[in-house]
Write a protein that holds these residues in place. Structure first.
Motif, PDB file in Angstrom:
ATOM      1  N   TYR A  71       0.797  -1.229   0.000  1.00 10.32           N
ATOM      2  CA  TYR A  71       0.000   0.000   0.000  1.00 10.32           C
ATOM      3  C   TYR A  71       0.831   1.281   0.000  1.00 10.32           C
ATOM      4  N   GLY A  72       2.133   1.167   0.152  1.00 12.63           N
ATOM      5  CA  GLY A  72       2.980   2.345   0.085  1.00 12.63           C
ATOM      6  C   GLY A  72       3.790   2.549   1.350  1.00 12.63           C
ATOM      7  N   ARG A  73       5.081   2.853   1.166  1.00 16.86           N
ATOM      8  CA  ARG A  73       5.956   3.046   2.330  1.00 16.86           C
ATOM      9  C   ARG A  73       5.673   4.352   3.047  1.00 16.86           C
ATOM     10  N   ARG A  74       5.249   5.367   2.302  1.00 16.66           N
ATOM     11  CA  ARG A  74       4.916   6.631   2.959  1.00 16.66           C
ATOM     12  C   ARG A  74       3.709   6.455   3.873  1.00 16.66           C
ATOM     13  N   LEU A  75       2.710   5.715   3.400  1.00 15.90           N
ATOM     14  CA  LEU A  75       1.524   5.463   4.221  1.00 15.90           C
ATOM     15  C   LEU A  75       1.898   4.697   5.483  1.00 15.90           C
ATOM     16  N   SER A  76       2.799   3.733   5.350  1.00 15.80           N
ATOM     17  CA  SER A  76       3.238   2.967   6.515  1.00 15.80           C
ATOM     18  C   SER A  76       3.994   3.853   7.497  1.00 15.80           C
ATOM     19  N   LEU A  77       4.797   4.772   6.985  1.00 18.55           N
ATOM     20  CA  LEU A  77       5.524   5.704   7.855  1.00 18.55           C
ATOM     21  C   LEU A  77       4.555   6.633   8.577  1.00 18.55           C
ATOM     22  N   LEU A  78       3.535   7.083   7.864  1.00 16.65           N
ATOM     23  CA  LEU A  78       2.508   7.927   8.485  1.00 16.65           C
ATOM     24  C   LEU A  78       1.789   7.171   9.589  1.00 16.65           C
ATOM     25  N   ARG A  79       1.486   5.899   9.335  1.00 15.08           N
ATOM     26  CA  ARG A  79       0.842   5.049  10.335  1.00 15.08           C
ATOM     27  C   ARG A  79       1.697   4.902  11.596  1.00 15.08           C
ATOM     28  N   ALA A  80       2.995   4.733  11.404  1.00  6.16           N
ATOM     29  CA  ALA A  80       3.891   4.544  12.539  1.00  6.16           C
ATOM     30  C   ALA A  80       3.949   5.791  13.429  1.00  6.16           C
ATOM     31  N   GLN A  81       4.025   6.957  12.810  1.00  3.80           N
ATOM     32  CA  GLN A  81       4.080   8.199  13.591  1.00  3.80           C
ATOM     33  C   GLN A  81       2.776   8.430  14.353  1.00  3.80           C
ATOM     34  N   ALA A  82       1.657   8.213  13.689  1.00  2.00           N
ATOM     35  CA  ALA A  82       0.360   8.417  14.332  1.00  2.00           C
ATOM     36  C   ALA A  82       0.145   7.418  15.465  1.00  2.00           C
ATOM     37  N   GLY A  83       0.553   6.173  15.255  1.00  2.00           N
ATOM     38  CA  GLY A  83       0.398   5.154  16.293  1.00  2.00           C
ATOM     39  C   GLY A  83       1.195   5.483  17.536  1.00  2.00           C
ATOM     40  N   LEU A  84       2.389   6.010  17.339  1.00  2.00           N
ATOM     41  CA  LEU A  84       3.224   6.394  18.475  1.00  2.00           C
ATOM     42  C   LEU A  84       2.570   7.521  19.267  1.00  2.00           C
TER      43      LEU A  84
END
Length: 389
Positions: free
Chosen positions: A70-83
């Protein structure tokens, strides 16, 4: 693909913000959890120290597949928001259950290191990847340098968990910056390069993962109880303890930022060996001392070992880089380090209870010795099962 310095700088800055929040607080868990557990349950500190890590270890590979699909940028966004969400819950927690939930969310939805590297792997040239990996690690080491010192000054005795709420602002800000980064290409639009760099890798992927696990274990096993260990040596001020805790990471920062060590792929194995030997020496010194007189030497030696091992592993790992499944590859690499942290936290909790606060350093030395053994027992060269298909 042309390198974008502004993009790289933004990703590294966002990774620093996430690392600053996530890596600085665990050192102070004994103080943070003081009103949540009784003195007879202090062994739980080691367990809670690794709780987010064990969640990340389970989720890392899955998030890697998610990133590739689904995209590495989306995964990075998910990681920041989850934290950010995890920190908010932990900050407002007034009981152990809610605090546990915050750490669980931080772990399951986190993983900014792997997510950042996976995104950057699609944005930089292969030749530059080892340098970028070093700088990603630089941001993490910088966090471990400054965060404990700053948190030692800011944390209050009345409600130390409140600091979590303020720190949640940082990954939220990082998520906003990540949102404005360009989207990466998905797997279907990237030309596969199965054999890219595979022949030049001095170590197999399995060897790299094993060394990463053992090296991370050796480095982390003394972390959970470093605060009471330093107090046992007669150091009382939390800011001074934070400085000693951060000193190895300062060594990494100085060497990396000044470019004092530059290696080629052909010499990466030898450099890794020297790094592991330095870790063994540092661990044995700390195991033996009963005053703070030689602590500075042990921490400096540990910093040299961390630096040499990280740089060499990044050089080896970059030779295996494959852009179209970067999320899965970096997820597995990060997962190896996370499982090491989990194992280290469990072992330190049991070992301290049985043999005292110096015991984890012996285990640290043993893990580094085993890692040296892995170097001299070559494994079949492969990257991932997906590439064999």
């Amino acid at each position: 693909m042309k390198d974008n310095k502004k993009l790289i700088g933004t990703v590294l800055f966002c990774h620093f913000l996430a690392s600053f929040t996530a890596l600085g607080m665990p050192l102070f868990l004994p103080k943070i959890m003081a009103d949540l557990i009784n003195s007879e349950s202090n062994y739980l500190i080691g367990w809670y120290y690794i709780l987010p890590t064990i969640c990340m270890a389970f989720a890392a590979s899955w998030w890697g597949v998610f990133a590739d699909r689904y995209g590495r940028r989306l995964s990075l966004l998910r990681a920041q928001a989850g934290l950010a969400v995890g920190f908010l819950i932990a900050g407002f927690a007034n009981n152990l259950t809610l605090f546990t939930l915050g750490l669980l969310i931080q772990g399951v939805c986190g993983g900014t290191y792997a997510a950042s590297n996976a995104y950057l792997a699609t944005q930089v040239n292969r030749e530059r990847l080892p340098t970028v990996l070093n700088w990603t690690q630089f941001s993490a080491r910088l966090s471990l340098l400054v965060a404990p010192i700053i948190f030692g000054l800011l944390i209050t005795s009345d409600n130390p968990r409140q600091l979590y709420c303020y720190l949640a602002i940082l990954p939220l800000f990082a998520a906003i910056l990540v949102y404005h980064l360009p989207k990466d290409e998905l797997q279907s639009s990237i030309k596969r390069q199965k054999q890219s760099g595979l022949k030049s890798a001095p170590l197999s992927f399995l060897q790299i993962l094993l060394i990463q696990f053992l090296f991370s274990f050796s480095m982390v096993v003394s972390f959970p109880y470093f605060l009471p260990f330093a107090e046992q040596l007669g150091i009382i001020e939390t800011s001074i303890i934070g400085f000693y805790f951060s000193l190895p990471h300062l060594v990494y920062l100085i060497i990396t930022s000044c470019g004092l060590i530059k290696i080629e792929t052909s010499s990466a194995v030898s450099v890794c060996l020297y790094g592991l030997l330095a870790l063994i020496i540092a661990a044995l010194i700390q195991m033996q001392i009963n005053t703070s007189l030689w602590l500075w030497l042990a921490r400096l030696t540990m910093g040299l070992g961390i630096t040499l091992t990280f740089i060499s592993l990044h050089q080896c790992f970059a030779a295996l880089k494959n852009a179209d499944n970067a999320g899965l590859i970096f997820g597995r690499f990060d997962s190896a380090g996370k499982w090491a942290g989990v194992t280290a936290g469990l072992c330190s909790g049991f070992l301290v209870k049985l043999a005292g606060l110096n015991a984890p350093f012996l285990l640290s030395a043993i893990a580094a010795v085993i890692a040296i053994g892995v170097i001299y027992f070559p494994q079949p060269r492969y990257l991932t099962n997906e590439e064999d298909s």
